[in-house]
Design an enzyme around this catalytic site. Sequence first.
Site, short mmCIF file in Angstrom:
data_model
loop_
_atom_site.label_atom_id
_atom_site.label_comp_id
_atom_site.label_asym_id
_atom_site.label_seq_id
_atom_site.Cartn_x
_atom_site.Cartn_y
_atom_site.Cartn_z
N LYS A 204 17.00 -29.79 39.04
CA LYS A 204 18.17 -30.50 38.50
C LYS A 204 17.86 -31.97 38.41
O LYS A 204 17.10 -32.50 39.22
CB LYS A 204 19.38 -30.30 39.42
CG LYS A 204 20.70 -30.62 38.76
CD LYS A 204 21.12 -29.49 37.83
CE LYS A 204 22.59 -29.40 37.61
NZ LYS A 204 22.98 -28.03 37.29
N ASP B 137 23.86 -30.63 31.28
CA ASP B 137 24.78 -30.42 32.40
C ASP B 137 25.99 -31.32 32.13
O ASP B 137 26.25 -31.66 30.97
CB ASP B 137 24.06 -30.75 33.73
CG ASP B 137 24.80 -30.20 34.95
OD1 ASP B 137 24.76 -28.99 35.18
OD2 ASP B 137 25.43 -30.99 35.67
N GLY C 166 39.26 -28.77 33.90
CA GLY C 166 38.05 -29.23 33.20
C GLY C 166 38.03 -28.65 31.81
O GLY C 166 38.15 -27.44 31.63
N GLY D 40 35.64 -29.53 29.29
CA GLY D 40 34.39 -29.87 28.61
C GLY D 40 33.85 -28.62 27.93
O GLY D 40 34.62 -27.73 27.55
N ASN D 41 32.55 -28.55 27.82
CA ASN D 41 31.93 -27.41 27.13
C ASN D 41 32.34 -26.08 27.77
O ASN D 41 32.83 -25.17 27.10
CB ASN D 41 30.40 -27.60 27.13
CG ASN D 41 29.68 -26.44 26.48
OD1 ASN D 41 30.30 -25.52 25.95
ND2 ASN D 41 28.38 -26.43 26.51
N ALA D 42 32.17 -25.97 29.10
CA ALA D 42 32.45 -24.69 29.77
C ALA D 42 33.95 -24.37 29.72
O ALA D 42 34.35 -23.27 29.31
CB ALA D 42 31.96 -24.75 31.22
N GLY D 43 34.79 -25.32 30.13
CA GLY D 43 36.23 -25.06 30.22
C GLY D 43 36.87 -24.75 28.87
O GLY D 43 37.70 -23.84 28.75
N1 GLU Z 1 23.39 -27.08 33.79
C1 GLU Z 1 23.57 -25.66 33.70
C2 GLU Z 1 23.70 -25.06 35.08
O1 GLU Z 1 24.11 -25.71 36.00
C3 GLU Z 1 22.51 -25.00 32.84
C4 GLU Z 1 21.09 -25.17 33.28
C5 GLU Z 1 20.07 -24.66 32.30
O2 GLU Z 1 20.42 -24.16 31.26
O3 GLU Z 1 18.87 -24.80 32.63
O4 GLU Z 1 23.49 -23.89 35.28
#
Ligand code: GLU
Length: 414
Positions: free
Chosen positions: A104, A144, A217, A219-222
Site C-alpha cells: 500500500k 485507493d 461514503g 466515492g467510487n465504492a459507495g
Molecule cells: N485500494 C483497493 C483496496 O484497498 C484496491 C487495490 C488494488 O486494486 O490493488 O483493496
Amino acid sequence: MSNNPYETFIRQLENGAKVLGIGRDVVEVLKEPERVLEVSIPVKMDDGSVKVFKGWRSEHSTALGPAKGGIRYHWNVTKDEVIALSAWMSMKNALMNLPYGGGKGGIRVNPKELSDAELERLSRGFIDKIYKYLGPDQDVPAPDVYTNPKIMAWMLDEYEKLVGRKAPGVITGKPIIVGGSLGRNHATALGGFFVLREAVKVKEGKNLEGMTAAIQGFGNAGSHMAKFLAEAKVKVVAVSDSKGGIYDPNGLPIDEVKKVKSETGSVVNFDKAEKISNEELLILDVDILVPAALENVITEKNARDVKAKYIVELANGPITPEADDILNEKGIFDLPDILANAGGVTVSYFEWVQNRMGYYWDEEEVDAKLDKKMTKAFKEVYEAMEKYKVPPREAAYVVALRRLVEALKSRAVV
Ligand code: GLU
C-alpha cells in the site's frame, strides 16, 4: 483502546492465529512489513513556490507474489496507517487466492487543494522516488482513497519513461485505453454486493429485494454500491460524504443524487431529502449498513447503537476491535473489509492478467469471473465460521492465514 490501524491489524492477526493454532514465528514475521519506503516529494506549485509532500510505500508481504495494493492521497495519511493498509492487503489477497502479497502507498496531501497540473507533478514525483521497487513482478500499485484512473495513467507513463519500455502490468485501475480492464471501476462495489447477496442467502434463504440500506461514503465504492443495491430493489434510504448525509425513508433516487454529487461536489446539495450527519447515518434503523469511506468509523462509542443486520465493509478498517466484539455480541453479520471490498483488487488481478496476455475481455466476462471468485471466497469464510465457531472476520483471517503459512513454509521462511 487505540484507534491506530496498525495495532488493530496486530489484534486481528493474533485472533486469527489463535483460532488456527499457528506458531509464534509466523505471527512475528507477519507483524512486520518486509519493506517500507519513505520519501519526500518536492512539487513546483502553479504559483512558482515549492511544496514538499511526504509519501510512503509499504510492502508488507511478498510470500504469495508481488506486493499489490493501492495508493491513497489524504491529508491524514501516516506511515503506520500505510503499513496497516498494506498488511490488510496481504490478508485480502491471500483470502481471495490471488498470486499476490500485500502493499500500500500513501501521500500526505489534500488533493482537493491541488490543480490538475500540480497533482500530475506530485504523482510523477512519487513514481520517480519509488520506481526501482515497482514492477509487474515486484510491486503493483492501484487506486485507493482520492486516487483514480487518471492518476494511474500519469504514474504508468512516468514509470514507462524511466524504465524505457512499456509495462502496463506495473499498475492497475488504469483508463481502458492504456490497458485498464472493463469492470474495474465498479468492481469494489460489485464484489461487496456479491458477498452480501451470499450472506443474506445463507442467513435468510432469500434475496435482497425489499431491504433497506445506508451508505457512509459516496466515492467510487459507495456510489456504485448504491446503484447495485437500488437495482436489486433495496431501498437506499441514506448516503453521505465528508460534508454530511441525506436521508429519505422512501428511498433516494440514486442517479439524481450522483448527478448532484458530480456537479456540486457533495450529496448534501441534493435538496429533496432530509439532512443527517455521518454519525446519525451509522445508527439508522436499516437492514444493511455500508461503511465505504475511511477507518475507525464504528468504535466502542457507537457500536451498541448500530441497528443494521448486515454490515458490508467497503472501506478498509472501518471497525475498531472493541466495536467488533460489540457487533458480534449483537449478532450482526459483519462482512469484513478483506472479503467485502476485495472485488477491487480481484479485478485488478484480472487487469494484470489481461495486460500480460495482451488480450482483453468484455465486461460481462469480467463481472462473471468476479462473481465466481467472490462467491467462492464467501463460501470458504462461511465454512470456517461454522467449523471454528468464529465471527466472519476471524474466519476470513483463518482462510487467509492458512495460505500465508503454507507459502512461508514452502519458502522456508518459517
Ligand atoms: N485500494 C483497493 C483496496 O484497498 C484496491 C487495490 C488494488 O486494486 O490493488 O483493496
